[in-house]
Design an enzyme around this catalytic site. Structure first.
Site, PDB file in Angstrom:
ATOM      1  N   ASN A   1       0.002  42.658  58.342  1.00  0.00           N
ATOM      2  CA  ASN A   1      -0.986  42.886  59.397  1.00  0.00           C
ATOM      3  C   ASN A   1      -2.391  42.831  58.790  1.00  0.00           C
ATOM      4  O   ASN A   1      -2.666  41.849  58.069  1.00  0.00           O
ATOM      5  CB  ASN A   1      -0.678  44.110  60.274  1.00  0.00           C
ATOM      6  CG  ASN A   1      -0.465  45.439  59.588  1.00  0.00           C
ATOM      7  OD1 ASN A   1       0.534  45.639  58.924  1.00  0.00           O
ATOM      8  ND2 ASN A   1      -1.371  46.372  59.775  1.00  0.00           N
ATOM      9  N   ASP A   2      -3.244  43.783  59.046  1.00  0.00           N
ATOM     10  CA  ASP A   2      -4.683  43.647  58.767  1.00  0.00           C
ATOM     11  C   ASP A   2      -5.067  42.966  57.444  1.00  0.00           C
ATOM     12  O   ASP A   2      -4.501  43.278  56.396  1.00  0.00           O
ATOM     13  CB  ASP A   2      -5.341  45.029  58.662  1.00  0.00           C
ATOM     14  CG  ASP A   2      -4.947  45.962  59.759  1.00  0.00           C
ATOM     15  OD1 ASP A   2      -4.223  45.557  60.658  1.00  0.00           O
ATOM     16  OD2 ASP A   2      -5.360  47.125  59.689  1.00  0.00           O
TER      17      ASP A   2
ATOM     18  N   ASP B   1      -9.117  53.401  57.182  1.00  0.00           N
ATOM     19  CA  ASP B   1      -9.651  52.036  57.098  1.00  0.00           C
ATOM     20  C   ASP B   1     -11.080  51.973  56.552  1.00  0.00           C
ATOM     21  O   ASP B   1     -11.986  51.402  57.182  1.00  0.00           O
ATOM     22  CB  ASP B   1      -9.579  51.334  58.477  1.00  0.00           C
ATOM     23  CG  ASP B   1      -8.195  51.415  59.097  1.00  0.00           C
ATOM     24  OD1 ASP B   1      -7.234  51.659  58.342  1.00  0.00           O
ATOM     25  OD2 ASP B   1      -8.068  51.238  60.324  1.00  0.00           O
TER      26      ASP B   1
ATOM     27  N   GLU C   1     -10.034  51.656  65.099  1.00  0.00           N
ATOM     28  CA  GLU C   1      -9.512  51.282  63.779  1.00  0.00           C
ATOM     29  C   GLU C   1     -10.441  50.248  63.134  1.00  0.00           C
ATOM     30  O   GLU C   1     -11.261  49.631  63.788  1.00  0.00           O
ATOM     31  CB  GLU C   1      -8.103  50.678  63.919  1.00  0.00           C
ATOM     32  CG  GLU C   1      -7.105  51.647  64.546  1.00  0.00           C
ATOM     33  CD  GLU C   1      -5.677  51.100  64.595  1.00  0.00           C
ATOM     34  OE1 GLU C   1      -4.760  51.842  64.242  1.00  0.00           O
ATOM     35  OE2 GLU C   1      -5.480  49.938  64.995  1.00  0.00           O
TER      36      GLU C   1
HETATM   37  C1  FRU Z   1      -4.638  48.505  62.252  1.00  0.00           C
HETATM   38  C2  FRU Z   1      -3.922  49.584  61.495  1.00  0.00           C
HETATM   39  C3  FRU Z   1      -4.887  50.339  60.618  1.00  0.00           C
HETATM   40  C4  FRU Z   1      -4.015  50.882  59.536  1.00  0.00           C
HETATM   41  C5  FRU Z   1      -3.017  49.764  59.360  1.00  0.00           C
HETATM   42  C6  FRU Z   1      -1.643  50.223  58.987  1.00  0.00           C
HETATM   43  O1  FRU Z   1      -3.869  47.410  62.592  1.00  0.00           O
HETATM   44  O2  FRU Z   1      -3.263  50.430  62.389  1.00  0.00           O
HETATM   45  O3  FRU Z   1      -5.642  51.315  61.305  1.00  0.00           O
HETATM   46  O4  FRU Z   1      -4.708  51.147  58.361  1.00  0.00           O
HETATM   47  O5  FRU Z   1      -2.963  49.073  60.581  1.00  0.00           O
HETATM   48  O6  FRU Z   1      -0.837  49.156  58.640  1.00  0.00           O
END
Ligand code: FRU
Length: 590
Positions: A136-137, A262, A313
């Protein structure tokens, strides 16, 4: 009786495996299944997984990589993919809890070479995709010594979210990416959630001049989920981001808060300090530090501003040129609504090193991208030519977290890299994103078309063999009402992209784009604002599984899963005519 027979069969099978010289044995010990390696080997053990299986916990004794229990969805009835467990760091005994001895995983363990078939379905060409596993991110993006570093939220042991670690990829041109070994795995402070990285040119932290310093959230959650704590930690690298050492004084920003994550940092020249933006519940907080190790609270923004459908986030606070000076833009990822899911809102204002003051009224917000698949947008630090370049996760939490998904073996990828700019639109500063100029050197095989007046349908091109991505650019000089582009393939799947002058809307409809039924929210129409200008420009970049559109005032990025690449390009109007100019179709070099 059946169960007894099965157990006898299983014990014989495992014994046979051992007798034939398999490098491991599998036994039930109390409530755990224990896998013992004959010798600690410098090898990879490939674990069979199945997405619908429930999570088991895995403790890898003697490993310096997996120092806390990791979760794994062990194949119960059917092996879907093999995920790698690296044994080269001294692992010898692996204990699995919350799983059974009778599942298919145990007879399908493999040692050594990657047993997965080449996984190419929907593999993007110019968007970074992981070879295996879930991402993900984007995290820790920093340009250093000629490389664009992209770290990312990574599950190295599964194709659904879990075991949050920092994966790593690098590129020299933002087009070709190379995945490198995972740099940080979960530890006793928790999983490694999102964060950022900087080059500490003045050695403020004392890790050495030009150390790459990463700051991330240590996210701890007890197994029964009753305890959840998020704190900020740092780590550093002296080898161009290939390996990181976690700072022994972690966490550097301790807390007892559940949603406190984050960290995105930058050097604030006027006050000579590092500034950290942090997502805290449904607001952003700012902290400052002179050494990256001690942080002081400065201020909080957002409780009354913008969209509050869910937690905020992935903040990023960036300074961009605007008119004769500059403005500060605060990016904020959030679930926009139950139907739309993930999106990124932003606020424009001023930042004096302490407080962010927003220019727009509290009830106002705007979105970085109006598509369904653009989340966690953050920028690279240390970009040499001063450009502000960002990348997003090309997915939506609402559509990708469950068991069903069109890709096998890997799940999710990143967006294109974008350049960010502020323009004036309807009396306000508006953020626009355009594909980074690096893609110009990829899109080389150019075909130009003359101006045309369209009244109804117009077949622009049928591409013969489409291997890489392609880009279509055009201007609509004039339109009576609706004017658009339809991308389709030989099996009748299509995406419809149009400007609607009467409703002042730009729309992308992916309801018939290919596989859409793996999630009920996936078939959808994205709607973006359109300017009142007579002339509209449009750039569309089509990769194997995404369509990203850029107009003068909006970007719309969506995933698509067509059975075949869209090879037909048709222009069309409804309710009148339109004049099209400067049409250019370019194909990539791969
Ligand atoms: C956003 C999130 C962040 C967190 C991460 C966890 O997509 O929820 O806030 O750090 O993904 O994987």
């Amino acid at each position: 009786m059946k169960r007894v027979c099965f157990l006898i069969f299983f014990v014989v099978a495992v014994a046979a495996m051992t007798a034939c010289g398999e490098p491991f044995s599998v036994q039930q010990q109390g409530d755990k299944v224990v896998l013992t390696l004959r010798k600690a080997k410098r090898q990879t053990l490939w674990i069979p997984i199945e997405n619908s299986a429930k999570e088991s916990y895995m403790e890898v004794e003697g490993s310096s990589l997996y120092t806390v229990p990791m979760t794994v969805r062990l194949a119960s009835d059917r092996v879907e993919t093999y995920m790698p467990l690296h044994l080269y760091k001294g692992a010898k005994t692996i204990k699995f809890s919350e799983c059974k001895l009778g599942i298919v995983a145990w007879n399908n363990l493999k040692m050594g070479k990657n047993p997965n078939p080449k996984i190419e379905d929907f593999r993007q060409t110019i968007h970074f995709t992981p070879e295996l596993g879930w991402i993900n991110d984007p995290n820790g993006m920093v340009w250093h010594n000629g490389e664009w570093h992209l770290f990312f939220q990574y599950n190295p042991l599964g194709t659904r979210w879990g075991n949050m670690s920092w994966g790593h990829a690098v590129s020299r041109d933002l087009v070709e990416w190379k995945q490198l070994p995972t740099v940080m795995y979960p530890d006793s402070l928790g999983a490694i959630y999102s964060g950022s990285a900087v080059i500490d040119k003045a050695n403020t932290a004392g890790f050495g001049k030009d150390a790459m310093v990463a700051i991330y959230t240590s996210s701890y959650r007890s197994r029964d989920k009753s305890i959840k704590v998020q704190q900020q930690s740092i780590s550093y690298s002296h080898d161009n981001g290939r390996t990181f050492t976690k700072y022994e004084g972690n966490p550097v920003l301790p807390s007892q808060r559940r949603n406190f994550r984050d960290p995105k940092i930058f050097w604030h020249e006027p006050t000579s300090r590092w500034i950290m933006s942090l997502a805290c519940g449904q607001a952003m907080e700012f902290y400052s530090s002179s050494n990256l190790k001690e942080w002081e609270f400065e201020s909080r923004f957002g409780d009354e501003y913008g969209c509050h459908f869910d937690v905020w986030e992935c903040p990023d606070l960036i300074e961009l040129p605007y008119k004769d000076g500059t403005k500060w833009v605060l990016l904020c990822s959030i679930t926009k609504s139950a139907e739309h899911g993930s999106s990124v809102q932003y606020f424009v204002g001023d930042f004096d090193g302490h407080t962010f003051k927003c220019d727009t009224p509290e009830s106002y917000t705007d979105w970085v991208n109006y598509g369904r698949d653009n989340y966690a947008t953050v920028t690279w630090s240390n970009v040499p030519d001063g450009r502000v370049v960002a990348v997003a996760w090309q997915n939506n939490w609402k559509c990708c977290s469950k068991e069903k998904y069109p890709t096998v073996g890997y799940r999710s990828w990143m967006s294109l890299a974008y350049e960010l700019q502020l323009i004036e639109f309807e009396g306000k500063a508006k953020l626009v994103t355009t594909p980074a100029r690096e893609y110009d050197s990829y899109f080389r095989h150019k075909q130009q078309y003359g101006n045309a007046t369209i009244n109804g349908k117009y077949d622009l091109a049928t591409l013969k063999s489409v291997e890489g991505a392609y880009r279509l650019k055009l201007d609509i000089a004039k339109m009576d009402d609706v004017c658009g582009v339809r991308l389709s393939n030989d099996v009748g799947e299509y995406v419809d992209i149009c400007f609607d002058k009467t409703n002042r809307e730009f729309r992308v409809d992916r309801r018939a784009s290919g596989q859409v039924d793996f999630n009920e929210l996936f078939p959808s129409i994205s709607v973006a604002p359109m300017s009142a200008a007579e002339q509209q420009s449009l750039t569309i970049i089509v990769d194997r599984a995404s369509v990203e559109c850029f107009t003068d005032v909006a970007a719309v990025s969506n995933l698509v899963f067509p059975a075949e690449v869209y090879n037909r390009i048709e222009l069309y109007t409804s309710e009148g005519a339109a004049t099209i100019a400067n049409v250019e179709l370019t194909r990539g070099w791969r």
